[in-house]
Design a protein around this motif. Structure first.
Motif, PDB file in Angstrom:
ATOM      1  N   ALA A 171     -49.640   4.698  21.084  1.00 12.63           N
ATOM      2  CA  ALA A 171     -51.089   4.473  21.138  1.00 12.63           C
ATOM      3  C   ALA A 171     -51.444   4.003  22.539  1.00 12.63           C
ATOM      4  O   ALA A 171     -50.853   3.061  23.061  1.00 12.63           O
ATOM      5  N   LEU A 172     -52.382   4.679  23.165  1.00 16.87           N
ATOM      6  CA  LEU A 172     -52.776   4.351  24.530  1.00 16.87           C
ATOM      7  C   LEU A 172     -53.938   3.365  24.522  1.00 16.87           C
ATOM      8  O   LEU A 172     -54.903   3.554  23.782  1.00 16.87           O
ATOM      9  N   LYS A 173     -53.822   2.342  25.351  1.00 20.23           N
ATOM     10  CA  LYS A 173     -54.879   1.353  25.490  1.00 20.23           C
ATOM     11  C   LYS A 173     -55.340   1.337  26.941  1.00 20.23           C
ATOM     12  O   LYS A 173     -54.542   1.113  27.854  1.00 20.23           O
ATOM     13  N   ALA A 225     -51.372  -9.172  38.237  1.00 18.87           N
ATOM     14  CA  ALA A 225     -52.456  -8.189  38.314  1.00 18.87           C
ATOM     15  C   ALA A 225     -52.596  -7.465  36.988  1.00 18.87           C
ATOM     16  O   ALA A 225     -51.607  -7.114  36.348  1.00 18.87           O
ATOM     17  N   PRO A 226     -53.801  -7.179  36.527  1.00 14.69           N
ATOM     18  CA  PRO A 226     -53.996  -6.491  35.246  1.00 14.69           C
ATOM     19  C   PRO A 226     -53.573  -5.030  35.341  1.00 14.69           C
ATOM     20  O   PRO A 226     -53.747  -4.377  36.365  1.00 14.69           O
ATOM     21  N   VAL A 227     -52.990  -4.487  34.239  1.00 13.90           N
ATOM     22  CA  VAL A 227     -52.570  -3.095  34.159  1.00 13.90           C
ATOM     23  C   VAL A 227     -53.715  -2.284  33.574  1.00 13.90           C
ATOM     24  O   VAL A 227     -54.188  -2.587  32.472  1.00 13.90           O
ATOM     25  N   PRO A 228     -54.186  -1.216  34.265  1.00 13.57           N
ATOM     26  CA  PRO A 228     -55.352  -0.478  33.748  1.00 13.57           C
ATOM     27  C   PRO A 228     -55.075   0.307  32.482  1.00 13.57           C
ATOM     28  O   PRO A 228     -55.972   0.549  31.685  1.00 13.57           O
ATOM     29  N   ALA A 229     -53.819   0.742  32.274  1.00 11.15           N
ATOM     30  CA  ALA A 229     -53.492   1.527  31.077  1.00 11.15           C
ATOM     31  C   ALA A 229     -52.031   1.329  30.735  1.00 11.15           C
ATOM     32  O   ALA A 229     -51.178   1.246  31.620  1.00 11.15           O
ATOM     33  N   HIS A 230     -51.735   1.217  29.459  1.00 14.26           N
ATOM     34  CA  HIS A 230     -50.346   1.117  29.029  1.00 14.26           C
ATOM     35  C   HIS A 230     -50.225   1.704  27.630  1.00 14.26           C
ATOM     36  O   HIS A 230     -51.222   1.912  26.937  1.00 14.26           O
ATOM     37  N   ALA A 231     -48.971   2.006  27.239  1.00 12.35           N
ATOM     38  CA  ALA A 231     -48.690   2.632  25.947  1.00 12.35           C
ATOM     39  C   ALA A 231     -48.046   1.634  25.006  1.00 12.35           C
ATOM     40  O   ALA A 231     -47.198   0.837  25.415  1.00 12.35           O
ATOM     41  N   GLU A 232     -48.460   1.672  23.741  1.00 11.08           N
ATOM     42  CA  GLU A 232     -47.923   0.787  22.714  1.00 11.08           C
ATOM     43  C   GLU A 232     -47.326   1.628  21.589  1.00 11.08           C
ATOM     44  O   GLU A 232     -47.952   2.600  21.148  1.00 11.08           O
ATOM     45  N   TRP A 249     -51.700  19.628  19.935  1.00 11.75           N
ATOM     46  CA  TRP A 249     -52.053  18.219  19.776  1.00 11.75           C
ATOM     47  C   TRP A 249     -53.485  17.985  20.251  1.00 11.75           C
ATOM     48  O   TRP A 249     -54.018  18.759  21.052  1.00 11.75           O
ATOM     49  N   ILE A 250     -54.059  16.901  19.755  1.00 11.01           N
ATOM     50  CA  ILE A 250     -55.335  16.405  20.263  1.00 11.01           C
ATOM     51  C   ILE A 250     -55.233  14.884  20.376  1.00 11.01           C
ATOM     52  O   ILE A 250     -54.382  14.250  19.727  1.00 11.01           O
ATOM     53  N   TYR A 251     -56.094  14.310  21.204  1.00 11.83           N
ATOM     54  CA  TYR A 251     -56.160  12.852  21.324  1.00 11.83           C
ATOM     55  C   TYR A 251     -57.406  12.359  20.593  1.00 11.83           C
ATOM     56  O   TYR A 251     -58.518  12.811  20.872  1.00 11.83           O
ATOM     57  N   CYS A 252     -57.181  11.440  19.664  1.00  5.41           N
ATOM     58  CA  CYS A 252     -58.273  10.861  18.872  1.00  5.41           C
ATOM     59  C   CYS A 252     -58.519   9.418  19.330  1.00  5.41           C
ATOM     60  O   CYS A 252     -57.563   8.680  19.614  1.00  5.41           O
ATOM     61  N   ARG A 253     -59.774   9.033  19.365  1.00  9.61           N
ATOM     62  CA  ARG A 253     -60.121   7.647  19.681  1.00  9.61           C
ATOM     63  C   ARG A 253     -60.144   6.861  18.388  1.00  9.61           C
ATOM     64  O   ARG A 253     -61.005   7.051  17.534  1.00  9.61           O
ATOM     65  N   THR A 254     -59.183   5.982  18.230  1.00  9.22           N
ATOM     66  CA  THR A 254     -59.053   5.206  17.001  1.00  9.22           C
ATOM     67  C   THR A 254     -59.831   3.894  17.048  1.00  9.22           C
ATOM     68  O   THR A 254     -60.117   3.312  16.001  1.00  9.22           O
ATOM     69  N   ALA A 255     -60.131   3.409  18.256  1.00 13.32           N
ATOM     70  CA  ALA A 255     -60.884   2.163  18.455  1.00 13.32           C
ATOM     71  C   ALA A 255     -61.376   2.175  19.897  1.00 13.32           C
ATOM     72  O   ALA A 255     -60.944   3.012  20.698  1.00 13.32           O
ATOM     73  N   ARG A 271     -58.899   2.761  22.808  1.00 13.75           N
ATOM     74  CA  ARG A 271     -57.596   3.072  22.198  1.00 13.75           C
ATOM     75  C   ARG A 271     -57.576   4.544  21.765  1.00 13.75           C
ATOM     76  O   ARG A 271     -58.510   5.002  21.115  1.00 13.75           O
ATOM     77  N   TYR A 272     -56.471   5.232  22.113  1.00 15.39           N
ATOM     78  CA  TYR A 272     -56.361   6.663  21.849  1.00 15.39           C
ATOM     79  C   TYR A 272     -54.971   6.981  21.284  1.00 15.39           C
ATOM     80  O   TYR A 272     -53.979   6.372  21.708  1.00 15.39           O
ATOM     81  N   LEU A 273     -54.936   7.915  20.358  1.00 16.14           N
ATOM     82  CA  LEU A 273     -53.689   8.274  19.696  1.00 16.14           C
ATOM     83  C   LEU A 273     -53.576   9.794  19.650  1.00 16.14           C
ATOM     84  O   LEU A 273     -54.516  10.490  19.250  1.00 16.14           O
ATOM     85  N   ARG A 274     -52.417  10.306  20.031  1.00 11.99           N
ATOM     86  CA  ARG A 274     -52.164  11.751  19.983  1.00 11.99           C
ATOM     87  C   ARG A 274     -51.783  12.149  18.562  1.00 11.99           C
ATOM     88  O   ARG A 274     -50.898  11.552  17.951  1.00 11.99           O
ATOM     89  N   GLN A 275     -52.427  13.202  18.036  1.00 14.47           N
ATOM     90  CA  GLN A 275     -52.168  13.670  16.677  1.00 14.47           C
ATOM     91  C   GLN A 275     -51.961  15.181  16.685  1.00 14.47           C
ATOM     92  O   GLN A 275     -52.611  15.910  17.430  1.00 14.47           O
ATOM     93  N   ARG A 276     -51.073  15.636  15.803  1.00 16.11           N
ATOM     94  CA  ARG A 276     -50.743  17.063  15.718  1.00 16.11           C
ATOM     95  C   ARG A 276     -51.813  17.803  14.916  1.00 16.11           C
ATOM     96  O   ARG A 276     -52.346  17.281  13.938  1.00 16.11           O
ATOM     97  N   VAL A 277     -52.105  19.026  15.339  1.00 16.76           N
ATOM     98  CA  VAL A 277     -53.047  19.892  14.631  1.00 16.76           C
ATOM     99  C   VAL A 277     -52.421  21.278  14.508  1.00 16.76           C
ATOM    100  O   VAL A 277     -51.436  21.601  15.183  1.00 16.76           O
ATOM    101  N   GLN A 278     -52.996  22.103  13.634  1.00 19.88           N
ATOM    102  CA  GLN A 278     -52.604  23.509  13.496  1.00 19.88           C
ATOM    103  C   GLN A 278     -53.844  24.372  13.645  1.00 19.88           C
ATOM    104  O   GLN A 278     -54.763  24.300  12.842  1.00 19.88           O
ATOM    105  N   VAL A 279     -53.861  25.155  14.709  1.00 21.02           N
ATOM    106  CA  VAL A 279     -55.009  26.002  15.013  1.00 21.02           C
ATOM    107  C   VAL A 279     -54.898  27.296  14.226  1.00 21.02           C
ATOM    108  O   VAL A 279     -53.916  28.032  14.347  1.00 21.02           O
ATOM    109  N   ALA A 280     -55.932  27.589  13.417  1.00 26.69           N
ATOM    110  CA  ALA A 280     -55.944  28.833  12.648  1.00 26.69           C
ATOM    111  C   ALA A 280     -56.478  29.987  13.472  1.00 26.69           C
ATOM    112  O   ALA A 280     -56.007  31.124  13.336  1.00 26.69           O
TER     113      ALA A 280
END
Length: 352
Positions: free
Chosen positions: A62-64, A45-52, A298-304, A307-316
């Motif tokens: 990276a989440l796919k 059965a196909p997996v709807p979401a997994h982490a790489e 943190w925020i999640y960015c769509r890289t493709a 596909r999503y990647l969590r990245q660190r930010v600094q809120v001023a």
């Protein structure tokens, strides 16, 4: 004879257990075959979401997602924008007494409310010392005048007049010394609360000075209030330099209008200081920011696609429903503003 025939018959007849063994094993074989087929169907059965794992950051994944999972999560995406508003950074400041000429407050502008109480006591003692010196001067003047009059009437001596003159000179010197000591204590502390303008001392980390426009007015408001609610302006002023080497901080001073009597000496206020024009911030919706258990942002960015990647930010700062980022991805990066917590749960295996 009968016993021997019975034993021979038992030895040549197959046992009941041997005849029933195939029947007992048949259900077990059927169950094993069913389990094998079930496991094969699950693995297929196909997996709807997994982490790489991400090659350049071993602690991130990276989440796919497949299209169906992405649709179920109902993710909303926006692009990071440049912030064109006046950029400010939040600090805390203390209301202090204003400097009075060459008085105590100009030499020690960081005096606290406790310090002012001690100064008030010293001022009262100095005022009393002036009154004593004035009384002694009045007595010395009367004695000197009487000695001069007796000498003119040839009823006194030059020695008495000289002694009276000496006492008069000492009384004048004592009065001048008492007045000088009182001047060092500045204006009466009990009148400082009625001043139409107070001072605001803002400790700033020394490393932040290069980012701040210290010549620009500061925005003042209640401690913890958003910058948008800080409407009162305080003007920068020149004051004797002060710093705290233990905290690696330096003090900035501002003139705080107080015609309405709203502010009190010793009060803690929120202060928004302007950043230099070359300090560019970016802006995203505040809903895109996720805080971990350690306070990291943190925020999640769509890289493709998918596909999503969590990245660190600094809120001023947070202004309204938007967050201003001092550090983070570049302008135009696609950011998840709805569904970030669900992605966080997928990454760490926690249901939301």
């Amino acid at each position: 004879m009968l016993a021997s025939n019975f034993a021979k018959d038992v030895s040549t007849r197959p046992s009941d257990a041997a005849r029933l063994l195939p029947l007992l094993l048949l259900p077990v074989l059927c169950m094993f075959t069913a389990c094998t087929r079930s496991e094969a169907s699950v693995s297929a059965a196909p997996v709807p979401a997994h982490a790489e794992p991400v090659a350049h950051a071993s602690e991130l994944l990276a989440l796919k997602l497949d299209p169906a999972a992405e649709q179920r999560l109902d993710l909303k995406i926006v692009a990071i924008e440049a912030d064109e508003t006046q950029q400010r950074r939040q600090y805390a400041g203390d209301v202090i007494a204003p400097a009075g000429g060459d008085g105590t407050y100009s030499r020690f502008p960081s005096a606290t409310a406790t310090d002012l109480l001690a100064i008030s006591r010293a001022q009262i003692e100095a005022d009393a010392q002036i009154q004593r010196a004035k009384a002694q001067l009045d007595v010395a003047k009367a004695i000197h005048q009487r000695a001069v009059q007796l000498l003119e009437e040839e009823a006194g001596s030059h020695l008495d007049r000289d002694r009276a003159q000496e006492q008069l000179d000492i009384a004048v010197a004592n009065l001048r010394a008492a007045q000088s000591q009182r001047d060092l204590l500045g204006p009466a502390a009990v009148q400082l609360g009625e001043a139409s303008s107070l001072w605001l001392r803002v400790p700033v980390f020394s490393g932040d000075l290069r980012d701040l426009d210290i010549a620009a007015p500061a925005r003042i408001g209640e401690i913890g209030a958003p910058i948008s609610e800080q409407q009162t302006e305080a003007t920068p002023i020149k004051a004797p330099p002060s710093a705290n080497s233990a905290l690696s901080s330096v003090d900035l001073y501002f003139a705080l209008p107080n015609t309405s009597g709203r502010f009190r000496i010793g009060q803690k206020l929120g202060v928004a200081l302007s950043l230099r024009s070359d300090q560019k911030l970016t802006r995203i919706p505040w809903s895109a920011v996720i805080q971990d258990s350690h306070g990291g942002e943190w925020i999640y960015c769509r890289t493709a696609p998918q596909r999503y990647l969590r990245q660190r930010v600094q809120v001023a700062a947070v202004i309204g429903d938007h967050a201003l980022l001092q550090r983070g991805p570049a302008i135009g990066t696609a950011v998840v503003v709805q569904g970030g917590l669900e992605l966080f749960g997928i990454e760490f295996g926690v249901a939301h």
